[in-house]
Each structure stands twice: as structure tokens, then as C-alpha cells.
Motif scaffolding. Structure first.
Motif, mmCIF file in Angstrom:
data_model
loop_
_atom_site.group_PDB
_atom_site.id
_atom_site.type_symbol
_atom_site.label_atom_id
_atom_site.label_comp_id
_atom_site.label_asym_id
_atom_site.label_seq_id
_atom_site.Cartn_x
_atom_site.Cartn_y
_atom_site.Cartn_z
ATOM 1 N N ALA A 1 -1.325 7.927 3.044
ATOM 2 C CA ALA A 1 -2.008 6.774 3.634
ATOM 3 C C ALA A 1 -1.594 5.502 2.905
ATOM 4 C CB ALA A 1 -3.526 6.946 3.552
ATOM 5 N N MET A 2 -1.032 4.562 3.663
ATOM 6 C CA MET A 2 -0.549 3.312 3.071
ATOM 7 C C MET A 2 -1.124 2.120 3.827
ATOM 8 S SD MET A 2 3.377 1.811 2.850
ATOM 9 C CE MET A 2 4.014 3.158 1.862
ATOM 10 N N ALA A 3 -1.556 1.122 3.085
ATOM 11 C CA ALA A 3 -1.959 -0.159 3.660
ATOM 12 C C ALA A 3 -0.814 -1.146 3.447
ATOM 13 C CB ALA A 3 -3.229 -0.674 2.996
ATOM 14 N N ALA A 4 -0.359 -1.772 4.530
ATOM 15 C CA ALA A 4 0.786 -2.680 4.433
ATOM 16 C C ALA A 4 0.419 -4.079 4.905
ATOM 17 C CB ALA A 4 1.956 -2.144 5.269
ATOM 18 N N TYR A 5 1.068 -5.051 4.270
ATOM 19 C CA TYR A 5 0.949 -6.454 4.716
ATOM 20 C C TYR A 5 2.089 -7.249 4.095
ATOM 21 C CZ TYR A 5 -0.632 -11.196 5.517
ATOM 22 O OH TYR A 5 -0.689 -12.513 5.904
ATOM 23 N N ASN A 6 2.964 -7.769 4.930
ATOM 24 C CA ASN A 6 4.111 -8.562 4.471
ATOM 25 C C ASN A 6 4.830 -7.905 3.287
ATOM 26 O OD1 ASN A 6 3.647 -10.433 6.474
ATOM 27 N ND2 ASN A 6 2.705 -11.959 5.139
ATOM 28 N N GLY A 7 5.221 -6.662 3.501
ATOM 29 C CA GLY A 7 5.815 -5.886 2.413
ATOM 30 C C GLY A 7 7.313 -5.698 2.512
ATOM 31 N N GLU A 8 8.001 -6.559 3.235
ATOM 32 C CA GLU A 8 9.423 -6.338 3.506
ATOM 33 C C GLU A 8 10.279 -6.238 2.248
ATOM 34 O OE1 GLU A 8 10.991 -9.561 5.806
ATOM 35 O OE2 GLU A 8 10.740 -11.052 4.211
ATOM 36 N N ARG A 9 9.855 -6.875 1.152
ATOM 37 C CA ARG A 9 10.687 -6.886 -0.058
ATOM 38 C C ARG A 9 10.832 -5.504 -0.684
ATOM 39 N NH1 ARG A 9 8.712 -11.332 -4.237
ATOM 40 N NH2 ARG A 9 6.659 -10.789 -3.390
ATOM 41 N N GLY B 1 -1.271 -7.070 10.119
ATOM 42 C CA GLY B 1 -0.796 -8.299 10.752
ATOM 43 C C GLY B 1 0.361 -8.957 10.039
ATOM 44 N N SER B 2 1.303 -8.173 9.562
ATOM 45 C CA SER B 2 2.460 -8.725 8.847
ATOM 46 C C SER B 2 3.222 -9.714 9.717
ATOM 47 C CB SER B 2 3.405 -7.601 8.413
ATOM 48 O OG SER B 2 2.813 -6.787 7.424
ATOM 49 N N THR B 3 3.684 -10.793 9.084
ATOM 50 C CA THR B 3 4.464 -11.807 9.794
ATOM 51 C C THR B 3 5.929 -11.799 9.368
ATOM 52 O OG1 THR B 3 3.808 -13.457 8.134
ATOM 53 C CG2 THR B 3 2.474 -13.312 10.131
ATOM 54 N N ASP B 4 6.291 -10.883 8.476
ATOM 55 C CA ASP B 4 7.682 -10.749 8.065
ATOM 56 C C ASP B 4 8.296 -9.547 8.790
ATOM 57 O OD1 ASP B 4 6.554 -8.579 6.804
ATOM 58 O OD2 ASP B 4 7.114 -9.172 4.766
ATOM 59 N N ALA B 5 9.273 -8.892 8.194
ATOM 60 C CA ALA B 5 9.987 -7.795 8.859
ATOM 61 C C ALA B 5 9.366 -6.421 8.611
ATOM 62 C CB ALA B 5 11.446 -7.781 8.406
ATOM 63 N N THR B 6 8.153 -6.377 8.051
ATOM 64 C CA THR B 6 7.531 -5.093 7.710
ATOM 65 C C THR B 6 7.448 -4.157 8.906
ATOM 66 O OG1 THR B 6 6.232 -6.066 5.909
ATOM 67 C CG2 THR B 6 5.452 -3.988 6.815
ATOM 68 N N GLY C 1 -7.467 -6.583 9.997
ATOM 69 C CA GLY C 1 -7.385 -7.965 9.534
ATOM 70 C C GLY C 1 -8.572 -8.395 8.702
ATOM 71 N N LYS C 2 -9.130 -7.452 7.930
ATOM 72 C CA LYS C 2 -10.317 -7.746 7.125
ATOM 73 C C LYS C 2 -10.100 -7.462 5.638
ATOM 74 C CE LYS C 2 -13.572 -6.802 10.894
ATOM 75 N NZ LYS C 2 -14.724 -5.980 11.338
ATOM 76 N N GLY C 3 -8.844 -7.469 5.208
ATOM 77 C CA GLY C 3 -8.583 -7.274 3.789
ATOM 78 C C GLY C 3 -8.177 -5.854 3.451
ATOM 79 N N ILE C 4 -7.832 -5.656 2.178
ATOM 80 C CA ILE C 4 -7.218 -4.416 1.721
ATOM 81 C C ILE C 4 -8.117 -3.203 1.927
ATOM 82 C CG2 ILE C 4 -7.952 -4.915 -0.656
ATOM 83 C CD1 ILE C 4 -4.784 -2.975 0.415
ATOM 84 N N LYS C 5 -9.421 -3.307 1.612
ATOM 85 C CA LYS C 5 -10.286 -2.126 1.719
ATOM 86 C C LYS C 5 -10.358 -1.613 3.150
ATOM 87 C CE LYS C 5 -14.018 -3.851 -0.205
ATOM 88 N NZ LYS C 5 -13.611 -5.150 -0.734
ATOM 89 N N GLN C 6 -10.535 -2.517 4.112
ATOM 90 C CA GLN C 6 -10.647 -2.086 5.499
ATOM 91 C C GLN C 6 -9.296 -1.698 6.088
ATOM 92 O OE1 GLN C 6 -13.512 -1.252 6.675
ATOM 93 N NE2 GLN C 6 -14.338 -2.013 4.729
ATOM 94 N N ASN C 7 -8.220 -2.229 5.525
ATOM 95 C CA ASN C 7 -6.891 -1.811 5.952
ATOM 96 C C ASN C 7 -6.636 -0.367 5.514
ATOM 97 O OD1 ASN C 7 -4.472 -2.313 7.297
ATOM 98 N ND2 ASN C 7 -3.452 -3.096 5.475
ATOM 99 N N ILE C 8 -7.034 -0.038 4.297
ATOM 100 C CA ILE C 8 -6.919 1.344 3.822
ATOM 101 C C ILE C 8 -7.841 2.256 4.623
ATOM 102 C CG2 ILE C 8 -7.434 2.849 1.859
ATOM 103 C CD1 ILE C 8 -6.424 0.566 0.061
ATOM 104 N N ASN C 9 -9.041 1.771 4.902
ATOM 105 C CA ASN C 9 -9.990 2.538 5.716
ATOM 106 C C ASN C 9 -9.348 2.912 7.065
ATOM 107 O OD1 ASN C 9 -13.176 3.133 5.928
ATOM 108 N ND2 ASN C 9 -12.445 2.478 7.923
ATOM 109 N N ALA C 10 -8.650 1.956 7.687
ATOM 110 C CA ALA C 10 -8.011 2.196 8.977
ATOM 111 C C ALA C 10 -6.942 3.273 8.874
ATOM 112 C CB ALA C 10 -7.413 0.892 9.517
ATOM 113 N N ALA C 11 -6.166 3.264 7.789
ATOM 114 C CA ALA C 11 -5.146 4.296 7.590
ATOM 115 C C ALA C 11 -5.784 5.664 7.381
ATOM 116 C CB ALA C 11 -4.257 3.935 6.405
#
Length: 242
Positions: free
Chosen positions: A9-17, A42-47, A68-78
């Protein structure tokens, strides 16, 4: 489809690097019986393009639209989409050791062990300089409810646990500070055995876009956060409320 053994389970956001290097290291640990679930917030880069590329690999990768509610809820979604018997948490910017899953599975699900947390090397952004050779040594890491209440040693990117723990953990409350401490302490209260293993099975990358922070504020701030955590644990464990 047969039973899924492991869900990452991974939470991602603008992680293209860094996400490509992390996914490559994860794939080395998995088999056709496993899956990767990534919630992208909601990444806006190439993720997203990179994630779709990795959907063409042999290991199933599911992309979830984050809330779109921050890291905890992003992990919850995964976590909500994980089907595996065992769940490994992963950050988007670290690198797993080639034998991470093999070493963790020597403990997980055996002799009452429901959760494993392993050590990590803390690195700079290029993974060439070691900031801390052992995160466990820095934090004085060990298992136990009270020890981890006052000083959290549960580190999400170094954690794996049995799926059955999700029935208590989810949904992750908005008001708590850290999802990893929430998962670990729910396991402690449920009578699950947590095992801390001292092998550095991950390179933990520190850079200018890290979400997590090693500092925890003033003593008063820490006390307030722990009281919020205890209230949330009481509601979940005793009252059975979200």
C-alpha cells in the motif's frame, strides 16, 4: 483470481523524482501472487503516467484516486483496496532491500506475530550519504504500548502487518497525528504481537519534499497529541466507533 498473498500500500503525490526507483525495488520483492495498490492524491507532475507504465509489468498495480485530504486519508484510501493476507506499507521515495519481504515474512504470521517493524538506514536525497546508519538506534526502537505512546517508534515505511488488523484500523481518524502509530498501537491493544527486527531493510530517503518530520514539537504539544490519540483509541477499541 486466486488469493493475494501480499499487498503493498503506497500513498503518492507528485512523486515523479523518486517513485520509479522505489517501484523497481518493490517489484524485486514480489511474485505473481502479490499486488501493489497506489492511492494518488491528485499529482500534477508525471506520477500518474509512471504508475500507468508500471501497470504493464507482471505484478498487478492498482491506481486509486485519493480523497485529497492529506497523507493519512490517502493511505486510508490505499488500504481500503488491499486484498492481500499481509500488507506492507511503502513511501513513494524510499528504496527496499532486495530481501525485505523474505526477511519480514520469517516473522509475520508466526508465533502470534501480527505486525513487523524493521530497521532502516536514513539517507540523503541521492542515497549516497548515510545520515543515520540505524533508525532504531536513533529512536531507541522497541515494542510495547506504553513505550510507543510516549515516543513513537512505529515507522510506516518499515511496517508490515496481517490484513485482519484493518478491521480495527480503518477508517484512520482525521484527528490523530500519525497513521503508523495508530496501526501499531491498535495491534498492541488487540493482543497482537509486534516484532521489531534490527536489520536495515530499507533506505529511507530524506529530501526537501518529505511529508514526515523527526521533530514532534514542544512537550505540551506532544501531550495534547497523545491525549487525542488515546481518545481515538478508546472510541475504536472500547466503543467500536469510527
Amino acid at each position: 483470481m486466486g488469493t493475494i498473498r501480499i499487498s503493498v500500500a503506497m500513498a503518492a503525490y507528485n512523486g515523479e523524482r523518486y517513485i520509479r526507483e522505489q517501484l523497481d525495488s518493490i517489484l524485486k520483492n514480489l511474485s505473481a501472487m502479490d499486488e501493489i495498490v497506489v492511492s494518488d492524491d491528485g499529482s500534477t507532475d508525471a506520477t500518474l503516467d509512471i504508475l500507468k507504465e508500471y501497470q504493464q509489468k507482471d505484478i498487478p498495480l492498482k491506481i486509486v484516486k485519493g480523497p485529497g485530504k492529506g497523507i493519512k486519508q490517502n493511505i486510508n484510501a490505499a488500504l481500503m483496496e488491499c486484498r492481500g493476507d499481509y500488507i506492507f506499507l511503502a513511501d513513494q521515495d524510499d528504496v527496499w532491500a532486495d530481501d525485505k519481504v523474505e526477511k519480514v515474512m520469517q516473522y509475520l504470521g508466526k508465533d502470534g506475530c501480527r505486525l513487523v517493524c524493521h530497521d532502516a538506514k536514513v539517507m540523503d536525497s541521492t542515497l549516497t550519504n548515510i545520515w543515520m546508519p540505524s533508525f532504531f538506534s536513533y529512536r531507541g526502537s522497541k515494542a510495547g504500548f506504553l513505550d510507543n505512546l510516549f515516543k513513537n517508534r512505529y515507522m510506516g515505511c518499515c511496517m508490515a502487518f496481517e490484513k485482519k488488523l484493518l478491521s480495527t484500523v480503518l477508517p484512520i481518524p482525521d484527528e490523530i497525528e500519525m497513521h503508523d502509530q495508530w496501526i501499531g498501537m491498535n495491534n498492541d491493544l488487540n493482543g497482537g504481537k509486534s516484532v521489531f527486527i534490527g536489520e536495515q531493510l530499507l533506505l529511507y530517503r530524506r529530501h526537501d519534499a518529505n511529508v514526515s518530520d523527526f521533530s514532534h514539537g514542544t512537550v505540551l504539544q506532544m501531550i495534547k497529541k497523545r491525549l487525542v490519540l488515546l481518545r481515538a483509541l478508546f472510541r475504536r477499541q472500547v466503543l467500536g466507533k469510527s
